[in-house]
Design an enzyme around this catalytic site. Structure first.
Site, mmCIF file in Angstrom:
data_model
loop_
_atom_site.group_PDB
_atom_site.id
_atom_site.type_symbol
_atom_site.label_atom_id
_atom_site.label_comp_id
_atom_site.label_asym_id
_atom_site.label_seq_id
_atom_site.Cartn_x
_atom_site.Cartn_y
_atom_site.Cartn_z
ATOM 1 N N GLY A 1 0.808 -1.219 0.000
ATOM 2 C CA GLY A 1 0.000 0.000 0.000
ATOM 3 C C GLY A 1 0.834 1.259 0.000
ATOM 4 O O GLY A 1 0.366 2.324 -0.406
ATOM 5 N N ASP B 1 -2.761 -4.696 -4.834
ATOM 6 C CA ASP B 1 -3.923 -3.806 -4.909
ATOM 7 C C ASP B 1 -3.478 -2.374 -4.672
ATOM 8 O O ASP B 1 -2.411 -1.983 -5.115
ATOM 9 C CB ASP B 1 -5.010 -4.258 -3.924
ATOM 10 C CG ASP B 1 -4.563 -4.178 -2.471
ATOM 11 O OD1 ASP B 1 -3.354 -4.009 -2.216
ATOM 12 O OD2 ASP B 1 -5.433 -4.270 -1.568
#
Length: 353
Positions: A118, A149
């Site tokens: 992240g 992601d």
């Protein structure tokens, strides 16, 4: 999964309860953000996410703020990713990444040292990104039964076969390679970061910001892309239509690079590799918002598989480094399960205004 998260959460809350996870300030026309969890390599948790979202809104509507400077506390990392306890809050985290990328004022992130998971989202979704010879970028999610992601479906998919290679292997990108791959927009010597910060804090406009970044950029010792000698093989192997075919092409190659890559892939979650592969393929035709919406739905299903919980247990809790992946081989991955993950549209994720 819930029991595992409670075990980690109790430790995390005891260690960081009294410490603000993010610090904010303003000097002149420059707003500042410091990711303030240095003992956790500045990984973000749900509290930090909320603080960042709220503060970005404040900076956006404040006419005195012309640009935002973001960096990590301490001398070990910009941000090592999302706190494993809070990864289930993917919808809110993706709203943060979207707001960051779409902010109507320029954000410059200092991606010095560790920038992973992240943390790559926070850095790569900023308009301007500074790297140094100490920078280490990576998306190592397949090693813990997950997939890249935080917007990586978007920015890695724009790198084509190289992006696929990075998404599946979690290969670390160091130093000037981050400039070659556009993970950073400007490359600065780490010894010059102090002066760069001082000069950035004196900026009054985006024009000033660009001049400052260009002034400090160091291209005197530009290094060849370290992946250069393997680009043809990466393209040949990682352009395959499936992970099984990628493995087959690597096996047929027999090169040292191929053997090392096979060794890396062999320790990853088979189904996480397949999820990562399909997300990268699908993302090539999607815009940033569409990628984040897809991530939210995929994540909801991926968490239910139990692979992420098992990866966290094996690598971060028990630390036996012996995850029991289910299924244990690529050949046993059920395409029907994959189809179910990618056909789910129950989460109608929307970006913040």
């Amino acid at each position: 999964m819930q029991a595992l998260c409670r075990r980690i959460a109790s430790k995390s809350s005891r260690r960081f309860l009294s410490t603000p996870p993010a610090l904010f300030g303003q000097q002149g026309n420059v707003a500042t953000i410091v990711l303030n969890r240095p003992k956790a390599l500045n990984s973000y948790n749900s509290e930090m996410v909320e603080l960042l979202i709220n503060q970005l809104y404040e900076y956006e509507k404040d006419d005195s703020v012309k640009l935002v400077l973001m960096e990590g506390a301490g001398d070990r990392a910009f941000c090592a990713g999302g706190d494993i306890v809070h990864l289930g809050e993917i919808t809110r985290e993706n709203q943060l990444h979207h707001k960051l990328k779409m902010l109507r004022k320029p954000v410059v992130s200092i991606g010095d040292r560790v920038v992973m998971g992240g943390g790559m989202g926070l850095c790569c979704n900023s308009k301007y990104r500074v790297g140094t010879e100490r920078s280490i970028f990576a998306m190592p999610e397949t090693k813990i039964g997950y997939y890249p992601d935080a917007g990586a479906t978007y920015f890695l998919s724009r790198l084509g076969d190289v992006g696929m290679y990075l998404a599946l292997t979690g290969q670390r990108v160091r130093g000037f390679d981050s400039k070659h791959l556009d993970f950073v927009t400007h490359f600065v010597k780490s010894s010059d970061l102090g002066q760069l910060r001082d000069d950035l804090l004196g900026c009054c406009s985006e024009e000033d910001l660009l001049y400052c970044l260009q002034k400090h950029e160091n291209l005197d010792n530009v290094r060849e892309f370290s992946f250069e000698n393997n680009l043809l093989e990466i393209s040949k192997c990682f352009s395959a239509a499936s992970v099984l075919e990628i493995v087959e092409r690597l096996e047929n190659s027999g090169s040292d690079f191929a053997q090392e890559t096979l060794k890396t892939l062999s320790i990853m979650s088979p189904i996480a590799l397949c999820i990562s592969h399909r997300t990268q393929i699908l993302s090539r035709s999607k815009n940033f918002t569409e990628c984040l919406r897809m991530e939210c739905n995929i994540s909801a299903k991926t968490f239910q598989l139990g692979e992420f919980a098992e990866g966290v247990r094996a690598l971060l809790v028990d630390k036996d480094n012996k995850p029991n992946w289910n299924p244990p081989t690529l050949e046993q991955v059920d395409n029907a399960v994959l189809d179910d993950i990618f056909n789910d549209r129950t989460i109608d994720w929307q970006p913040l205004p």
